[in-house]
Design a protein around this motif. Structure first.
Motif, PDB file in Angstrom:
ATOM      1  N   CYS A  16       0.846  -1.191   0.000  1.00 46.03           N
ATOM      2  CA  CYS A  16       0.000   0.000   0.000  1.00 46.03           C
ATOM      3  C   CYS A  16       0.880   1.239   0.000  1.00 46.03           C
ATOM      4  O   CYS A  16       1.804   1.351   0.802  1.00 46.03           O
ATOM      5  N   LYS A  36      -1.176  -0.780 -10.317  1.00 45.05           N
ATOM      6  CA  LYS A  36      -2.114  -0.631  -9.217  1.00 45.05           C
ATOM      7  C   LYS A  36      -3.095  -1.798  -9.201  1.00 45.05           C
ATOM      8  O   LYS A  36      -3.656  -2.175 -10.223  1.00 45.05           O
ATOM      9  N   SER A  38      -5.513  -2.572  -6.217  1.00 47.96           N
ATOM     10  CA  SER A  38      -6.793  -2.340  -5.556  1.00 47.96           C
ATOM     11  C   SER A  38      -6.638  -1.245  -4.520  1.00 47.96           C
ATOM     12  O   SER A  38      -5.583  -0.655  -4.363  1.00 47.96           O
ATOM     13  N   LYS A  39      -7.708  -0.999  -3.799  1.00 48.19           N
ATOM     14  CA  LYS A  39      -7.657  -0.053  -2.690  1.00 48.19           C
ATOM     15  C   LYS A  39      -7.296  -0.790  -1.413  1.00 48.19           C
ATOM     16  O   LYS A  39      -7.725  -1.924  -1.194  1.00 48.19           O
ATOM     17  N   CYS A  40      -6.521  -0.117  -0.578  1.00 45.65           N
ATOM     18  CA  CYS A  40      -6.127  -0.690   0.706  1.00 45.65           C
ATOM     19  C   CYS A  40      -7.326  -0.745   1.649  1.00 45.65           C
ATOM     20  O   CYS A  40      -8.137   0.179   1.687  1.00 45.65           O
ATOM     21  N   ASN A  41      -7.391  -1.835   2.394  1.00 47.45           N
ATOM     22  CA  ASN A  41      -8.501  -1.981   3.333  1.00 47.45           C
ATOM     23  C   ASN A  41      -8.354  -1.068   4.549  1.00 47.45           C
ATOM     24  O   ASN A  41      -9.340  -0.693   5.175  1.00 47.45           O
ATOM     25  N   ASP A  44      -7.462   3.137   2.519  1.00 45.99           N
ATOM     26  CA  ASP A  44      -8.076   3.509   1.248  1.00 45.99           C
ATOM     27  C   ASP A  44      -7.069   4.068   0.248  1.00 45.99           C
ATOM     28  O   ASP A  44      -7.427   4.759  -0.705  1.00 45.99           O
ATOM     29  N   GLY A  45      -5.781   3.795   0.473  1.00 42.60           N
ATOM     30  CA  GLY A  45      -4.748   4.193  -0.480  1.00 42.60           C
ATOM     31  C   GLY A  45      -4.665   3.193  -1.617  1.00 42.60           C
ATOM     32  O   GLY A  45      -5.348   2.172  -1.618  1.00 42.60           O
ATOM     33  N   ASP A  46      -3.787   3.489  -2.571  1.00 42.03           N
ATOM     34  CA  ASP A  46      -3.618   2.578  -3.706  1.00 42.03           C
ATOM     35  C   ASP A  46      -2.641   1.465  -3.349  1.00 42.03           C
ATOM     36  O   ASP A  46      -1.559   1.708  -2.830  1.00 42.03           O
ATOM     37  N   THR A  47      -3.026   0.247  -3.634  1.00 40.95           N
ATOM     38  CA  THR A  47      -2.131  -0.892  -3.436  1.00 40.95           C
ATOM     39  C   THR A  47      -1.481  -1.239  -4.769  1.00 40.95           C
ATOM     40  O   THR A  47      -2.171  -1.439  -5.766  1.00 40.95           O
TER      41      THR A  47
END
Ligand SMILES: [Zn+2]
Length: 59
Positions: A16, A36, A38-41, A44-47
């Motif tokens: 992330c 990229k 997904s979104k981090c759980n 909410d950042g970019d993974t």
């Protein structure tokens, strides 16, 4: 005779960009370094894919 077989398994490290959380999973077809995912759980950042590597194990 006894022989050992070596196999290499590819792994992908997702990281992330926001909070730095890393997740290791098996490599999947289509994984591209620094793309990229997904979104981090957590934040909410970019993974993104941080690393792709292979591990050799003996069976
Ligand atoms: Zn995060």
């Amino acid at each position: 005779m006894f022989s050992k077989e070596k196999i290499t398994i590819a792994y992908t490290i997702e990281k992330c960009e926001g909070c730095g959380i890393q997740k290791k999973r098996k490599f999947a077809e289509g994984d591209v370094l620094f793309s990229k995912i997904s979104k981090c759980n957590s934040c909410d950042g970019d993974t993104v894919i941080d690393k792709i590597f292979g591990e050799t194990i003996e069976q």
